[in-house]
Design a protein around this motif. Structure first.
Motif, PDB file in Angstrom:
ATOM      1  N   ALA A 131      -0.687  -7.753   4.580  1.00 47.06           N
ATOM      2  CA  ALA A 131      -0.235  -6.816   4.688  1.00 47.06           C
ATOM      3  C   ALA A 131       0.617  -5.904   3.884  1.00 47.06           C
ATOM      4  CB  ALA A 131      -0.413  -7.768   5.833  1.00 47.06           C
TER       5      ALA A 131
ATOM      6  N   SER B 198      -0.058  -2.049   3.398  1.00 48.85           N
ATOM      7  CA  SER B 198       1.227  -1.072   3.792  1.00 48.85           C
ATOM      8  C   SER B 198       1.030  -0.641   2.565  1.00 48.85           C
ATOM      9  CB  SER B 198       2.841  -2.154   4.015  1.00 48.85           C
ATOM     10  OG  SER B 198       3.480  -1.376   3.817  1.00 48.85           O
ATOM     11  N   ARG B 199       1.169  -0.614   1.254  1.00 45.25           N
ATOM     12  CA  ARG B 199       1.513   0.266   0.348  1.00 45.25           C
ATOM     13  C   ARG B 199       0.429   0.954   0.143  1.00 45.25           C
ATOM     14  NH1 ARG B 199       4.558  -2.370  -4.488  1.00 45.25           N
ATOM     15  NH2 ARG B 199       6.036  -3.758  -3.135  1.00 45.25           N
TER      16      ARG B 199
ATOM     17  N   GLU C 219       1.705   3.784   3.242  1.00 41.60           N
ATOM     18  CA  GLU C 219       2.104   4.723   2.527  1.00 41.60           C
ATOM     19  C   GLU C 219       1.907   5.621   0.927  1.00 41.60           C
ATOM     20  OE1 GLU C 219       5.537   1.987   2.633  1.00 41.60           O
ATOM     21  OE2 GLU C 219       4.684   1.247   5.233  1.00 41.60           O
TER      22      GLU C 219
ATOM     23  N   ARG D 206      -6.763   0.404   9.290  1.00 40.15           N
ATOM     24  CA  ARG D 206      -5.872   1.933   9.867  1.00 40.15           C
ATOM     25  C   ARG D 206      -6.774   3.223   9.442  1.00 40.15           C
ATOM     26  NH1 ARG D 206      -0.326   1.692   8.249  1.00 40.15           N
ATOM     27  NH2 ARG D 206      -0.862   3.144   9.801  1.00 40.15           N
TER      28      ARG D 206
END
Length: 459
Positions: A273, A277-278, A281, A306
């Motif tokens: 996770a 996320s990185r 973003e 995603r």
């Protein structure tokens, strides 16, 4: 001119910006794949593995062509040296020149060892797409020779080095790293992934079980050493400058290491996770690869569910390229101008093959496309329609509608069974896949020769 005999790609979406990007991607493949699959016909016209060979996914899936990739794996393998490393682009006089240039230190770049790692993947991909073991009979012994060379490079820390290698060198990417030594994490994870998912299964295909065991054993040792050196248990990510953190004062990651950890299950305890996320973003502390290597991040985002980030990238980063707007091609770097030293038709058609592999989620899972994954993730696209060409026949894929009421139609060819992978909350009137589970997902059987029409509520 264009390569003769391959099919015309059939792919469209409800978004005209993305359609324009796909057209530029198709045009780029037509420009860069003729008698060889090259980096770009505008400059070097050389056959690369590594970042240059990712375009072969589009050649297989969108163009339905297998003869050209078969020629690629055969001819590229012939560029192996007596030492055991591959000339990273071959056939090419350029790399012969680099051998003496490196000896007298007039060139920074030598033959790229990481492209040899990529070539093992190229061979495995060809086997998955075609099942053609005969095409790999010539390259396979050279893969073993490369493996023994790679293993001989280990330093005192037990890792593969990225500096002081003599004639060859380690590349990984143009843009994602501030220092050469920051590439060691990604380089070693790349080798681990190749040994486990490329060389080991090819050894099994050729009945070489002893080499398979050695490959897997080396992979485990490299992974252990890489995690000891670069895994940050607090952040839950690979930090590419962790050994030098005190002197550098800033924690840095790279999209390649983060993506490899997700794609090949290389994160301790399956903790992915934070990496996902990185990647989504893209903070300033994360090294971001140039276009031909950006596929690793996009593949990992697709695996992590995603599609929103992928589609946003297509619209804002890729479709905004100067070359897409003015030249109907994909340029070599994110920022480019006409008449520069870089190429306005470079081998980076990631949007095309990601639409197949990430948005439609079509990927071969067994040699010869006898089994494949179908994982629809159309995001906010109200329509996606494409034809994936396989050696078993055509896979017809179409989605229509919005999230909450999306219609999916998939037609499978004879001889290929599909694994339809959807949100675990979906309850479909289909036969569940008999084994294996992934968190948050549910799998169903798509029978060979069948057409399946379902409505998805959570995709």
């Amino acid at each position: 001119r264009t390569y003769g005999g391959s099919r015309v790609p059939g792919v469209t979406t409800s978004d005209e910006t993305i359609n324009r990007l796909l057209a530029a991607s198709v045009n780029t493949v037509n420009n860069s794949v003729h008698e060889l699959a090259v980096d770009g016909m505008g400059r070097e016209r050389q056959q690369y593995s590594g970042d240059g060979s990712h375009q072969l996914h589009a050649v297989y899936l969108a163009f339905g062509e297998t003869r050209q990739p078969a020629r690629f794996v055969r001819t590229f393998s012939q560029g192996i040296t007596h030492d055991g490393f591959f000339l990273d682009c071959w056939p090419a006089y350029d790399r012969l020149a680099r051998l003496w240039e490196r000896q007298i230190e007039v060139s920074y770049w030598g033959p790229l060892i990481d492209h040899g790692i990529g070539f093992v993947f190229d061979c495995m991909h060809h086997y998955l797409y075609t099942g053609d073991r005969e095409a790999l009979a010539e390259p396979f012994p050279r893969l073993i020779k490369f493996f023994t060379y790679l293993r001989s490079l280990r330093g005192e820390d037990g890792l593969l080095p990225v500096e002081g290698l003599g004639v060859p060198s380690v590349y990984i990417d143009h843009l994602a790293y501030r220092k050469q030594k920051h590439k060691q994490c990604a380089f070693n994870l790349y080798a681990v992934a190749m040994l486990r998912h490329g060389l080991a299964p090819l050894c099994s295909a050729f009945g070489e079980q002893d080499w398979r065991k050695e490959s897997l054993s080396f992979a485990e040792e490299l992974l252990r050493r890489t995690q000891e050196a670069y895994w940050d248990g607090v952040e839950g990510v690979y930090v590419v400058n962790r050994p030098w953190l005190n002197e550098e004062g800033e924690s840095r990651t790279c999209d390649r290491s983060l993506a490899l950890g997700i794609l090949y299950d290389l994160c301790p305890g399956g903790r992915t996770a934070p990496a996902l996320s990185r990647l989504a973003e893209s903070p300033p502390s994360m090294g971001f690869s140039y276009p031909a290597n950006s596929c690793w991040r996009l593949w990992a985002l697709a695996k992590g569910g995603r599609p929103d980030v992928i589609l946003n990238d297509f619209r804002t980063r890729w479709a905004a390229m100067y070359s897409v707007k003015h030249n109907n091609t994909l340029q070599e770097f994110w920022t480019e101008q006409p008449d520069s030293g870089s190429v306005m038709s470079h081998c980076c058609p990631a949007p095309l093959y990601l639409l197949y592999m990430g948005i439609a989620g079509i990927q071969p899972l067994a040699p010869g496309f006898t089994r494949c994954m179908v994982r629809p993730q159309p995001g906010d696209l109200e329509k996606v329609a494409l034809t994936a060409f396989t050696v078993r026949g055509e896979i017809l894929f179409a989605t229509e509608g919005r999230a909450g009421n999306r219609r999916l139609s998939v037609t499978m060819p004879s001889g290929c069974v599909g694994e339809l992978t959807v949100d675990r909350r979906e309850t479909l009137a289909l036969t569940p896949w008999p084994s294996g589970r992934e968190p948050g997902l549910r799998r169903y059987i798509l029978s060979p020769g069948s057409t399946t029409d379902v409505t998805l509520k959570y995709t």
